[in-house]
Scaffold this active site. Structure first.
Site, PDB file in Angstrom:
ATOM      1  N   ASP A 181      53.727 114.995 -72.467  1.00 45.98           N
ATOM      2  CA  ASP A 181      53.856 115.452 -70.648  1.00 45.98           C
ATOM      3  C   ASP A 181      54.370 116.911 -70.713  1.00 45.98           C
ATOM      4  OD1 ASP A 181      53.120 113.092 -70.177  1.00 45.98           O
ATOM      5  OD2 ASP A 181      54.904 112.195 -69.163  1.00 45.98           O
ATOM      6  N   GLU A 230      54.099 119.236 -73.099  1.00 47.49           N
ATOM      7  CA  GLU A 230      52.801 120.055 -73.544  1.00 47.49           C
ATOM      8  C   GLU A 230      51.852 120.446 -72.462  1.00 47.49           C
ATOM      9  OE1 GLU A 230      52.973 119.495 -78.255  1.00 47.49           O
ATOM     10  OE2 GLU A 230      52.388 117.841 -76.955  1.00 47.49           O
ATOM     11  N   LYS A 281      30.941  94.241 -56.754  1.00 52.95           N
ATOM     12  CA  LYS A 281      32.143  94.591 -55.634  1.00 52.95           C
ATOM     13  C   LYS A 281      33.523  94.702 -56.015  1.00 52.95           C
ATOM     14  CE  LYS A 281      33.018  92.891 -50.923  1.00 52.95           C
ATOM     15  NZ  LYS A 281      34.225  93.246 -50.962  1.00 52.95           N
ATOM     16  N   GLU A 312      34.410 103.465 -53.551  1.00 58.03           N
ATOM     17  CA  GLU A 312      35.799 102.514 -53.926  1.00 58.03           C
ATOM     18  C   GLU A 312      36.715 103.688 -54.673  1.00 58.03           C
ATOM     19  OE1 GLU A 312      35.080 100.125 -52.026  1.00 58.03           O
ATOM     20  OE2 GLU A 312      36.619  98.653 -52.466  1.00 58.03           O
TER      21      GLU A 312
END
Ligand SMILES: [Zn+2]
Length: 740
Positions: free
Chosen positions: A35, A37, A122, A182
């Protein structure tokens, strides 16, 4: 100030790099950098852009995170130009046929002319409308009540796979485009995200859909960015500057512009094919990475859609054909403690049989006592069951707590298998059931006339079963299978009796006979239990001491089957080292670990003598495993087990060590560190081992040399401090090829 070519390239490189890491993290669920870096790359890009604002591109990762909403300010409300109507949900084949019948009557289409249907999964996410003007993302609106939604543009900009700028090739973006689709999360990404929340002490979220809908309406885009959100388009609702005759054409255009659409969608001819798509997708629902609750079928021909129009509530030209529900409720009748192969006690819920997501559930694991307490379960409660992923449905919580006095029929409604030792699938707790049978035996003789239910009402359940009305689960003080006092171990409870406890003996014998171990296929769970109950197997190694004359006296054993087993045992007595290790049933040591150990230790004696420090030098062995392995080998009952195997004629076949003695790197201990350019770490390891070297993970005096790739850190430093040889990748390859 003019911007140099180098700076422009640097900014472009940083952008591409950040986009690649976003993709890895959110779409492929893996990371190549920490994180910190990532933040550093982000900070460098932001700094460049601040110094040279002309370098900011609309699709730069820095443009995805906007300012939070001001205190007390809500989202702007936006009226949908085309209402976001719901889709008719149909549950049966008959309903689907009626739906098409109505279309035919309306359109006056004869029976012989099949419709083309665009079918797709769906997704169970959050519906959203996106607006692009001349290829630029300008607005995103929630469904709201279908007429009016909320402007959540700033939040949607953080969705990694949602293009901020549309691709201009191979076709030009239209002047105006409204796309609907979606917002969702992959189940795996959701689980990881939830785990991280739990580690930070934040409340965990119920399911991907709830997490998504919460994220979309948060008021700080920086917070939203942390959610692994994705977008999948399902329709073009408005377009200016382009024209489509079919749904298929519009989907192709979306894909050309770089807008993600479902890869599972397709066009089929005729209703039978649309029904078949439903049946084909339903069994796959738990292997599709997203939650899917059915299929949507829409007419492919847009001119036909135009003629059909909409009702006030829903569109006439599409339907949703739902899958079987994945949620159900049932009554919790009993909690039974199961004893696992390594002695762990696991509470199991018994419920009235109920269908959830296509499987009938009678019982399901409750994991551990903490989990039961967290769910707040009491016997008699109405509970929620949910199937998520391709696993046995789980109890999710209490739907309606049990109240009042015990119902008159409570005992009669308890599952018969809790009382009947001849039935039920829980073969492992054989000893437990034997005990129950003895206790019940006296009563049973008077009861022959009475029916099954009355039997249940008076019999005693097998040990480990808790079934009193409104009783709450407690961990038993004694193992239900063998009566040994139980011990707490972390959040679990254990029976420490090992091979003296029937389910543990049966489980470990099964491991010894199972895949990747001795593979004695004729000895399954039921036969092993039978041998244990007749005292013929008291340790797993007794399998190799079975006497044919005694076997033949047992029920279900004939001359032929005894002969076959004897032959199979003879064939299996010589086992490769790694299989032998799997057969020992050392906790934490599965086939992969066994392979590691077999490669690093020349003999069983060498492994048995290894201390934790020695084991930790094997790459892939962690502290917990090392502890478990050393503890296993010192226990007298395990030493007896290995001796009994040897007495039974078992021999260990060791891998060919000749390479170790003669290979170019024979006898050398090698450590790899940093990133290699030409070889993957696994390849490098294989190469070194193929030449007889031993590859370990930590640098010590015993290390012969260290191969350091790019960004090699502490290991390289330590090697230099110890005065060891440090090679770069090219030097290592030269050495491996024998150039020097
Ligand atoms: Zn026990």
């Amino acid at each position: 100030m003019s911007v140099g070519k180098g700076t422009i390239e640097q900014a472009a490189k940083l952008r591409a790099e950040l986009q690649r890491h976003d993709r890895l993290y959110y779409i492929e669920s893996r990371t190549e950098i920490s994180d910190a870096e990532y933040d550093e790359l982000f900070r460098r890009l932001k700094e460049l852009e601040q110094r040279h604002p002309e370098l900011v591109t609309p699709d730069s990762p820095t443009q995805r995170v906007g300012a939070p909403l001001a205190e007390g300010q809500g989202f702007a409300r936006v009226r949908h130009e085309v209402p976001m109507l719901s889709i008719d949900s149909l549950f049966t084949v008959e309903e689907v046929r009626e739906f098409e019948e109505k279309l035919r009557r309306f359109l006056k289409t004869p029976e012989g002319e099949p419709f083309d249907w665009a079918v797709e999964p769906k997704f169970d996410g959050v519906s959203i409308a996106l607006f692009y003007e001349h290829g630029h993302f300008v607005r995103g609106v929630t469904r709201g009540d279908g007429e009016v939604g909320e402007d959540v543009t700033a939040n949607l900009r953080t969705v990694r796979n949602l293009p901020l700028v549309l691709a201009a090739k191979p076709r030009k973006p239209p002047a105006l485009l409204e796309v609907r689709g979606e917002v969702l999360m992959r189940r795996a990404a959701f689980q990881r995200f939830n785990q991280q929340r739990a580690e930070r002490g934040e409340p965990v979220l119920a399911n991907p859909r709830n997490a998504t809908s919460g994220a979309v309406r948060r008021n700080d885009p920086a917070e939203v960015k942390r959610y692994p959100l994705e977008f999948q388009a399902w329709a073009v609702t408005q377009v200016e500057g382009a024209r489509f005759d079919t749904h298929a054409e519009s989907v192709q255009a979306l894909s050309d512009w770089g807008i993600p659409t479902s890869e599972l969608g397709r066009i089929v001819r005729g209703l039978e094919a649309a029904l078949a798509f439903h049946d084909e997708l339903e069994p796959q629902r738990f292997t599709i990475p997203y939650d899917v609750d059915g299929i949507v079928a829409k007419l492919d021909d847009l001119a036909l859609r135009e003629r059909l129009g909409t009702t006030s509530r829903s569109t006439r030209w599409q339907y949703a054909h739902k899958f079987a529900a994945v949620e159900a409720t049932s009554t919790l009748r009993a909690i039974e403690v199961m004893v696992g192969t390594f002695g762990r006690l696991t509470p199991r819920a018994h419920v009235d049989p109920v269908e959830v997501g296509g499987v009938t559930v009678r019982h399901t694991t409750l994991h551990n006592a903490d989990h039961v307490a967290k769910l707040g379960l009491a016997l008699g409660d109405r509970v929620f069951l949910e199937r998520a992923g391709d696993v046995i449905p789980q109890v999710m919580g209490v739907a309606k707590p049990a109240e009042g006095e015990e119902p008159a029929d409570w005992r009669a409604t308890l599952p018969a298998e809790l009382f009947d030792d001849a039935k039920g699938d829980a073969v492992k707790e054989g000893a437990a059931k034997e005990g129950a049978a003895k206790e019940g035996a006296a009563k049973e003789s008077d009861e022959k006339e009475s029916d099954e239910k009355e039997k249940t009402a008076t019999k005693v359940p097998r040990p480990g079963v808790q079934c009193r009305w409104r009783e709450r689960f407690v961990v038993p003080e004694h193992c239900p299978a063998c009566g040994t006092p139980t011990l707490a171990s972390g959040k679990y409870w254990l029976c420490p009796n090992g091979l003296g406890c029937t389910p543990q003996l049966v489980g470990r014998t099964q491991l010894l006979c199972g895949r990747g171990a001795f593979e004695i296929e004729r000895l399954g769970e039921k036969l092993i239990l039978q041998l244990v109950q007749h005292g013929m197997v008291q340790t797993p190694a007794d399998v190799f001491h079975l006497e044919p004359a005694k076997l033949i006296e047992l029920e279900r054993w004939g001359e032929k089957s005894v002969e076959n087993l004897v032959r199979e045992l003879a064939e299996r007595r010589a086992a490769p080292f790694e299989r032998y290790l799997v057969a020992l049933a050392i906790p934490e040591v599965g086939p992969a670990t066994a392979r590691l150990l077999a490669r690093h230790f020349a003999t069983l004696a060498e492994l048995a003598a290894a201390d934790e420090e020695r084991l930790l030098r094997v790459e892939g062995i962690g502290p917990e495993m090392a502890r478990s392995i050393t503890a296993w080998f010192v226990a007298p009952q395990h030493q007896a087990l290995m001796k009994r195997l040897a007495d039974g004629g078992v021999t260990i076949v060791y891998p060919d060590r000749s390479l170790r003695a003669t290979g170019r790197l024979a006898g050398k201990t090698v450590v790899f560190t940093g990133t290699l350019a030409k070889l993957s770490r696994a390849e490098a390891k294989r190469l070194a081992e193929g030449l007889g070297a031993q590859v370990t993970s930590s640098v010590s005096q015993n290390t012969d040399f260290v191969v350091a790739g790019a960004d090699a850190g502490s290991k390289r430093k330590k090697a230099l401090e110890l005065g060891l040889t440090v090679l770069d990748e090219a030097q290592f390859l030269e050495l491996a090829r024998g150039a020097s």
